[in-house]
Design an enzyme around this catalytic site. Structure first.
Site, mmCIF file in Angstrom:
data_model
loop_
_atom_site.group_PDB
_atom_site.id
_atom_site.type_symbol
_atom_site.label_atom_id
_atom_site.label_comp_id
_atom_site.label_asym_id
_atom_site.label_seq_id
_atom_site.Cartn_x
_atom_site.Cartn_y
_atom_site.Cartn_z
ATOM 1 N N ARG A 41 0.747 -1.212 0.105
ATOM 2 C CA ARG A 41 -0.104 -0.110 -0.089
ATOM 3 C C ARG A 41 0.358 1.312 -0.182
ATOM 4 N NH1 ARG A 41 -3.276 -2.290 5.157
ATOM 5 N NH2 ARG A 41 -2.261 -3.841 4.819
ATOM 6 N N THR A 106 0.308 -13.670 8.524
ATOM 7 C CA THR A 106 0.766 -13.086 9.423
ATOM 8 C C THR A 106 1.430 -14.453 10.110
ATOM 9 O OG1 THR A 106 -0.905 -12.396 10.180
ATOM 10 C CG2 THR A 106 0.251 -10.821 9.810
ATOM 11 N N ASP A 129 5.188 -2.499 11.931
ATOM 12 C CA ASP A 129 4.704 -1.062 11.596
ATOM 13 C C ASP A 129 3.869 -0.903 12.070
ATOM 14 O OD1 ASP A 129 2.506 -3.631 10.977
ATOM 15 O OD2 ASP A 129 1.862 -2.662 9.093
HETATM 16 C C1 UD1 Z 1 -3.585 -6.820 10.561
HETATM 17 C C2 UD1 Z 1 -4.384 -7.934 11.366
HETATM 18 C C3 UD1 Z 1 -5.145 -6.717 11.751
HETATM 19 C C4 UD1 Z 1 -4.501 -5.324 13.109
HETATM 20 C C5 UD1 Z 1 -3.554 -4.862 11.981
HETATM 21 C C6 UD1 Z 1 -3.062 -4.203 13.054
HETATM 22 C C7 UD1 Z 1 -3.790 -9.772 9.764
HETATM 23 C C8 UD1 Z 1 -4.310 -11.012 9.235
HETATM 24 N N1 UD1 Z 1 -4.433 -8.674 10.393
HETATM 25 O O1 UD1 Z 1 -3.360 -6.451 9.048
HETATM 26 O O2 UD1 Z 1 -6.663 -7.458 11.803
HETATM 27 O O3 UD1 Z 1 -5.833 -5.269 12.905
HETATM 28 O O4 UD1 Z 1 -2.449 -6.402 11.195
HETATM 29 O O5 UD1 Z 1 -2.354 -3.498 12.458
HETATM 30 O O6 UD1 Z 1 -2.740 -9.809 10.847
HETATM 31 N N2 UD1 Z 1 3.989 -9.500 7.578
HETATM 32 C C9 UD1 Z 1 5.363 -10.277 8.028
HETATM 33 N N3 UD1 Z 1 4.787 -11.270 6.616
HETATM 34 C C10 UD1 Z 1 3.552 -11.054 5.792
HETATM 35 C C11 UD1 Z 1 3.091 -10.936 6.065
HETATM 36 C C12 UD1 Z 1 3.101 -9.238 7.109
HETATM 37 O O7 UD1 Z 1 6.164 -10.495 8.309
HETATM 38 O O8 UD1 Z 1 3.185 -12.755 5.406
HETATM 39 C C13 UD1 Z 1 4.409 -8.664 8.925
HETATM 40 C C14 UD1 Z 1 3.944 -6.925 8.108
HETATM 41 O O9 UD1 Z 1 5.754 -6.626 7.102
HETATM 42 C C15 UD1 Z 1 3.994 -6.003 9.058
HETATM 43 C C16 UD1 Z 1 2.704 -6.764 9.858
HETATM 44 O O10 UD1 Z 1 2.917 -7.995 9.576
HETATM 45 O O11 UD1 Z 1 4.420 -5.936 9.112
HETATM 46 C C17 UD1 Z 1 1.053 -6.595 9.778
HETATM 47 O O12 UD1 Z 1 1.340 -6.988 7.927
HETATM 48 P P1 UD1 Z 1 0.451 -5.714 7.658
HETATM 49 O O13 UD1 Z 1 -0.072 -6.650 6.454
HETATM 50 O O14 UD1 Z 1 0.669 -4.486 7.589
HETATM 51 O O15 UD1 Z 1 -1.812 -6.625 8.618
HETATM 52 P P2 UD1 Z 1 -2.829 -5.802 7.875
HETATM 53 O O16 UD1 Z 1 -3.257 -5.519 6.918
HETATM 54 O O17 UD1 Z 1 -2.283 -3.772 8.876
HETATM 55 CA CA CA Z 2 -0.153 -3.235 8.999
#
Ligand code: UD1
Ligand code: CA
Length: 491
Positions: A41, A106, A129
């Site tokens: 994003r 996640t 983040d």
């Molecule tokens: C996630 C939560 C959401 C919450 C939000 C809060 C999930 C499915 N959703 O959504 O409920 O309200 O955070 O900020 O978890 N990451 C990894 N590996 C991956 C994917 C992500 O390490 O395969 C890390 C990202 O770098 C990031 C964090 O996990 O630092 C969160 O991932 P992001 O994609 O930002 O999740 P949100 O859509 O914000």
């Molecule tokens: Ca996030």
């Protein structure tokens, strides 16, 4: 103990201590930080967790908060997208790393950390983040988790606008028990009214986590393994899942877009200005100033609007910093006046000096007590002694300048011969006339004079005068004759 809806007290309040005695063997605690995602994003080439707020990468903020709670050796950053860049940027913090080679969500990120987390009793999962999280809040989450003997504890908040976040569905509005976390895209109409968001920060009992994590599926809008599914999975397995609300929503807001990123940045910087002001520093229009987290400023210093003070800069007491100055990694003593538009980088300024307007102090500049550096003067690797002045249009590079020296307007040290840099030494009490070029290596002896517009290529002995220009020629009546000839129609 019955579940009850709890809110963390506001900042500065003490942790909500449990009255139960501490167990003889304290639980072994680890922190995992999810930082493997790309940050689609943001529409940026740089991985999301390396975008900066408050002058530091998002991930570094989260690591710094985590280090206040458990030792760095118990902290693991889960990295994947541009893993080596991310590791390189934060490895000085001493934390461990886990590779999530493919980013499948996640839940998958935490699965990848199973081996390193195996020997811990509880693991706190933070998001790389969500950078404004404070150590106090992490500790309160942990205490609540242990006190509730929960399998999973979710940190929540209720921001003005919850859109984009997963929502936390509680069993009842009064209790701490949770039934599920539902992502934005999967919300039913009635669930969409819930404003309580999942912060992406959790505590887990590791035994229950590993026992159930493999049951997460990819049956969702993104086809990913969602860590959020752990809530309903654990509830189905009759495990306790609870939520704790953070006192201030800002602390748990995520930086998913550049707009969110700059919002968090300005919130962090305003907080820094507020701290400085409560310690006696006046900052006019703080919303226009950019001051990094580690900057130190003494009381009675006054900062005008639109000033940037960056990196490890230290500024003393009773200084004045006028608008449009950018000061980075510099050391400024007490009572220094910095007029508008100055740029400092790794410079040192002693007490009572006056700098600017529009001075450029580059690395290795060392300006002595009560010295003056003025309009459009650039210095680099230069020591300017006590009370010396270089007030106008000058370049001083690789120079050792003594006390009480006057460097005239337009003076230039020619320090570079195209291959090497050479030193210019100007001893105490020297007067350098305007528009002089000093071709290094060269020394101007103590108390000597350099005539204006001289090109000095040889050393000048102490107390002597050096003239390095051609002798003036005067042609009597030449201009008058020229004018008369023109009037008579001749060329
Ligand atoms: C996630 C939560 C959401 C919450 C939000 C809060 C999930 C499915 N959703 O959504 O409920 O309200 O955070 O900020 O978890 N990451 C990894 N590996 C991956 C994917 C992500 O390490 O395969 C890390 C990202 O770098 C990031 C964090 O996990 O630092 C969160 O991932 P992001 O994609 O930002 O999740 P949100 O859509 O914000
Ligand atoms: Ca996030």
């Amino acid at each position: 103990m019955p579940s009850e809806k709890k809110t963390i007290p506001k900042r500065t309040a003490e942790a909500s201590g449990s009255t139960e005695p501490r167990p003889a063997n304290p639980p072994r605690l680890a922190i995992a930080i999810m930082a493997a995602g790309k940050g689609t994003r943001l529409k940026s080439k740089r991985p999301k967790v390396l975008h900066e707020i408050g002058g530091k990468p998002l991930l570094e903020h989260v690591i710094r908060a985590a280090i206040h709670v458990v030792p760095a050796s118990n902290i693991f950053a889960i990295i994947g997208h541009e893993a080596e860049k991310v590791r390189g940027a934060v490895q000085h913090t001493g934390v461990g790393f886990v590779l999530q080679a493919e980013q499948r969500g996640t839940g998958h990120a935490v699965m990848c950390a199973r081996d390193v987390l195996r020997d811990f009793d509880h693991v706190l999962v933070l998001s790389g983040d969500v950078p404004l999280i404070r150590p106090e809040t992490i500790r309160q989450l942990l205490e609540f988790h242990l006190q509730q003997k929960a399998s999973m504890t979710i940190l929540t908040a209720t921001p003005e606008d919850p859109s984009g976040y997963g929502r936390v569905i509680r069993k009842s509005s009064k209790g701490a028990d949770v039934t599920a976390i539902v992502e934005q895209k999967a919300l039913s109409k009635s669930q969409a009214k819930t404003r309580e968001i999942n912060s992406g920060i959790y505590a887990f009992a590791t035994r229950d986590l590993w026992q159930h994590i493999d049951r997460i599926t990819t049956n969702n809008a993104h086809g990913e393994f969602y860590l959020t599914d752990m809530a309903s999975l654990l509830v189905k397995a009759k495990k306790k899942v609870v939520a704790l609300a953070a006192a201030e929503a800002i602390e748990v807001l995520g930086a998913n877009t550049l707009a969110e990123m700059v919002m968090l940045d300005s919130s962090m910087r305003l907080q820094k200005c507020a701290e400085l002001m409560s310690a006696g520093v006046t900052i006019f229009r703080p919303e226009t100033c950019v001051i990094d987290a580690e900057v130190q400023i003494g009381p009675d210093t006054v900062i005008d609007p639109f000033v940037q003070i960056l990196g490890k800069t230290r500024i003393g007491e009773d200084c004045r910093i006028r608008s449009f100055s950018v000061i980075k990694d510099s050391e400024i003593s007490d009572g220094v006046m910095i007029k508008p538009g100055c740029i400092f980088d790794e410079a040192k300024v002693s007490r009572g000096a006056i700098i600017g307007p529009y001075s450029h102090l580059r690395p290795g500049s060392d300006i002595g007590e009560n010295a003056h550096v003025g309009n459009f003067v650039e210095t680099k690797k230069t020591r300017l002694g006590k009370g010396s002045k270089a007030n106008h249009l000058t370049y001083l590079g690789d120079a050792e300048i003594g006390e009480g020296v006057n460097v005239g307007a337009g003076t230039i040290t020619c320090n570079y011969d195209g291959v090497n840099k050479h030193l210019t030494r100007i001893e105490d009490g020297v007067f350098v006339g305007s528009d002089s070029t000093l071709v290094a290596p060269v020394t101007l002896g103590k108390g000597s004079y350099v005539a204006a517009a001289s090109c000095i290529t040889d050393d000048v002995p102490a107390d002597s005068l050096a003239l390095g220009r051609s002798k003036q020629v005067v042609k009597d009546g030449w201009a008058k004759a020229k004018r008369e000839a023109r009037a008579a129609g001749k060329k």
